[in-house]
Design a protein around this motif. Sequence first.
Motif, mmCIF file in Angstrom:
data_model
loop_
_atom_site.group_PDB
_atom_site.id
_atom_site.type_symbol
_atom_site.label_atom_id
_atom_site.label_comp_id
_atom_site.label_asym_id
_atom_site.label_seq_id
_atom_site.Cartn_x
_atom_site.Cartn_y
_atom_site.Cartn_z
ATOM 1 N N ILE A 87 0.849 -1.189 0.000
ATOM 2 C CA ILE A 87 0.000 0.000 0.000
ATOM 3 C C ILE A 87 0.887 1.243 0.000
ATOM 4 C CG2 ILE A 87 -1.816 -1.216 1.272
ATOM 5 C CD1 ILE A 87 -1.018 0.357 3.734
ATOM 6 N N ARG A 88 0.293 2.374 -0.324
ATOM 7 C CA ARG A 88 0.991 3.660 -0.285
ATOM 8 C C ARG A 88 0.565 4.401 0.973
ATOM 9 N NH1 ARG A 88 2.255 4.998 -5.688
ATOM 10 N NH2 ARG A 88 3.538 6.704 -4.883
ATOM 11 N N GLN A 89 1.515 4.979 1.661
ATOM 12 C CA GLN A 89 1.241 5.719 2.897
ATOM 13 C C GLN A 89 1.702 7.165 2.664
ATOM 14 O OE1 GLN A 89 -0.042 4.069 5.589
ATOM 15 N NE2 GLN A 89 0.014 5.630 7.143
ATOM 16 N N ARG A 90 0.706 8.089 2.532
ATOM 17 C CA ARG A 90 1.043 9.455 2.139
ATOM 18 C C ARG A 90 0.412 10.472 3.095
ATOM 19 N NH1 ARG A 90 -0.275 8.068 -4.120
ATOM 20 N NH2 ARG A 90 -2.096 7.226 -3.055
ATOM 21 N N ILE A 91 0.725 11.736 2.896
ATOM 22 C CA ILE A 91 0.316 12.798 3.825
ATOM 23 C C ILE A 91 -0.850 13.571 3.224
ATOM 24 C CG2 ILE A 91 1.143 14.731 5.233
ATOM 25 C CD1 ILE A 91 4.020 13.823 4.493
ATOM 26 N N PHE A 92 -1.856 13.838 4.066
ATOM 27 C CA PHE A 92 -3.068 14.500 3.577
ATOM 28 C C PHE A 92 -3.543 15.587 4.538
ATOM 29 C CE2 PHE A 92 -3.131 10.401 1.507
ATOM 30 C CZ PHE A 92 -3.567 10.706 0.222
ATOM 31 N N ALA A 93 -4.326 16.502 3.966
ATOM 32 C CA ALA A 93 -5.054 17.517 4.739
ATOM 33 C C ALA A 93 -6.275 17.903 3.913
ATOM 34 C CB ALA A 93 -4.185 18.728 5.021
ATOM 35 N N SER A 94 -7.193 18.620 4.533
ATOM 36 C CA SER A 94 -8.376 19.064 3.795
ATOM 37 C C SER A 94 -8.065 20.371 3.059
ATOM 38 C CB SER A 94 -9.536 19.285 4.754
ATOM 39 O OG SER A 94 -9.301 20.426 5.557
ATOM 40 N N PRO A 95 -8.789 20.674 1.976
ATOM 41 C CA PRO A 95 -8.617 21.973 1.313
ATOM 42 C C PRO A 95 -8.859 23.141 2.265
ATOM 43 C CG PRO A 95 -9.881 20.479 -0.083
ATOM 44 C CD PRO A 95 -9.735 19.795 1.247
ATOM 45 N N ALA A 96 -9.811 22.984 3.187
ATOM 46 C CA ALA A 96 -10.103 24.067 4.134
ATOM 47 C C ALA A 96 -8.926 24.333 5.048
ATOM 48 C CB ALA A 96 -11.344 23.719 4.959
ATOM 49 N N TYR A 97 -8.256 23.256 5.529
ATOM 50 C CA TYR A 97 -7.088 23.445 6.396
ATOM 51 C C TYR A 97 -5.981 24.161 5.639
ATOM 52 C CZ TYR A 97 -2.994 22.470 9.246
ATOM 53 O OH TYR A 97 -1.833 22.595 10.002
ATOM 54 N N ILE A 98 -5.731 23.736 4.409
ATOM 55 C CA ILE A 98 -4.645 24.341 3.633
ATOM 56 C C ILE A 98 -4.959 25.800 3.310
ATOM 57 C CG2 ILE A 98 -3.462 24.247 1.406
ATOM 58 C CD1 ILE A 98 -3.666 21.201 1.572
ATOM 59 N N GLU A 99 -6.222 26.091 3.018
ATOM 60 C CA GLU A 99 -6.606 27.482 2.735
ATOM 61 C C GLU A 99 -6.417 28.350 3.971
ATOM 62 O OE1 GLU A 99 -10.533 30.037 1.245
ATOM 63 O OE2 GLU A 99 -10.558 27.848 1.262
ATOM 64 N N LYS A 100 -6.695 27.796 5.134
ATOM 65 C CA LYS A 100 -6.597 28.568 6.377
ATOM 66 C C LYS A 100 -5.161 28.699 6.869
ATOM 67 C CE LYS A 100 -8.262 28.556 11.180
ATOM 68 N NZ LYS A 100 -9.119 27.841 12.172
ATOM 69 N N VAL A 101 -4.401 27.621 6.841
ATOM 70 C CA VAL A 101 -3.075 27.587 7.471
ATOM 71 C C VAL A 101 -1.953 27.590 6.444
ATOM 72 C CG1 VAL A 101 -1.600 26.293 9.065
ATOM 73 C CG2 VAL A 101 -4.067 26.349 9.428
ATOM 74 N N GLY A 102 -2.246 27.048 5.265
ATOM 75 C CA GLY A 102 -1.196 26.866 4.274
ATOM 76 C C GLY A 102 -0.621 25.467 4.368
ATOM 77 N N ALA A 103 0.046 25.044 3.325
ATOM 78 C CA ALA A 103 0.652 23.712 3.286
ATOM 79 C C ALA A 103 2.114 23.792 3.705
ATOM 80 C CB ALA A 103 0.545 23.130 1.879
ATOM 81 N N PRO A 104 2.659 22.709 4.282
ATOM 82 C CA PRO A 104 4.092 22.698 4.600
ATOM 83 C C PRO A 104 4.918 22.922 3.345
ATOM 84 C CG PRO A 104 2.976 20.818 5.606
ATOM 85 C CD PRO A 104 1.996 21.446 4.667
#
Length: 295
Positions: free
Chosen positions: A162-179
């Motif tokens: 399986i693939r194990q990857r990093i996720f967030a919601s669009p709302a979180y990224i819009e509010k805080v930004g992505a790493p």
Amino acid sequence: MDKLSVMNAFRRIVERGSFAKAAEDLCVSPALLSREIKLLEESLGTTLLTRTTRSMSLTDAGRLYYDEATGILSAVTEVESRIRDGAGAVRGHLKVNASSSFGQTVIAPLLPRFLASYPDLRLTLSMDDRVVDMVEGGFDVSIRIRSAMPNSALITRKLGSIRQRIFASPAYIEKVGAPRDPEDIRNHRVVGFLLADHLNAWTLQGPAGKITIELDPPVRVGNSLVLRDLLINGQGIGTLPDFVSNAPEARGQLVRVLPDWELPAPEIFAVTASRLGMDTKVTAFLDHLRAALRA
């Protein structure tokens, strides 16, 4: 020396606690049993039973031989029973163990077609996010997701990765930004999987090679589906296996964070206890599971 016959005789002696009683059960003389056990001990080069005029007890080697012989005889009996019942017949009671997330997202959807194919089969599906003792629980097969399986008496068969990857919601990224890079993950709210090997440290592989990020997640949950729902609802960033993330990612509820980086790929293993191979009901189930994984 007929090894199976001697194993059966030894087991009966131990369980009856007496050569005379075992001989009566087996319709042979105690003297014959005594000779067979002596020949067995000579062939093994060790003492299995210590005997006095009043008592009999197992040595450590005898206890090991009894446990292993009991397992072998039970397995032989099971094989003979299956053959007598009809070669290739899928019937009986199949007991499966899997994690909650894998059971709900991968196994549950295949069950209607699987059960329709084998109407004489009974099924118990137990879902537990902690590793259970499958022998004690009486499971025929356990589906486990691990980077590797430890050495044990259990039989493991790899079904896939399986693939194990990093996720967030669009709302979180819009509010805080992505790493911006792996090191920047420390500046974000991380939701951790309580039972994962990577709870406090994410080892990521990407364009710059491998890097390990030490973390102290403020939110920790013991179920991947709960973690998924928290991420969808904007509670932070976290890692998910692909069988959990595929659907919400396709719907736009989750987006990849640092898409060029991911954790090492765990493997999907089928674990069985039988030393003589899988029976027909386990084989049929795993065939359906492999087809679901390919799809």
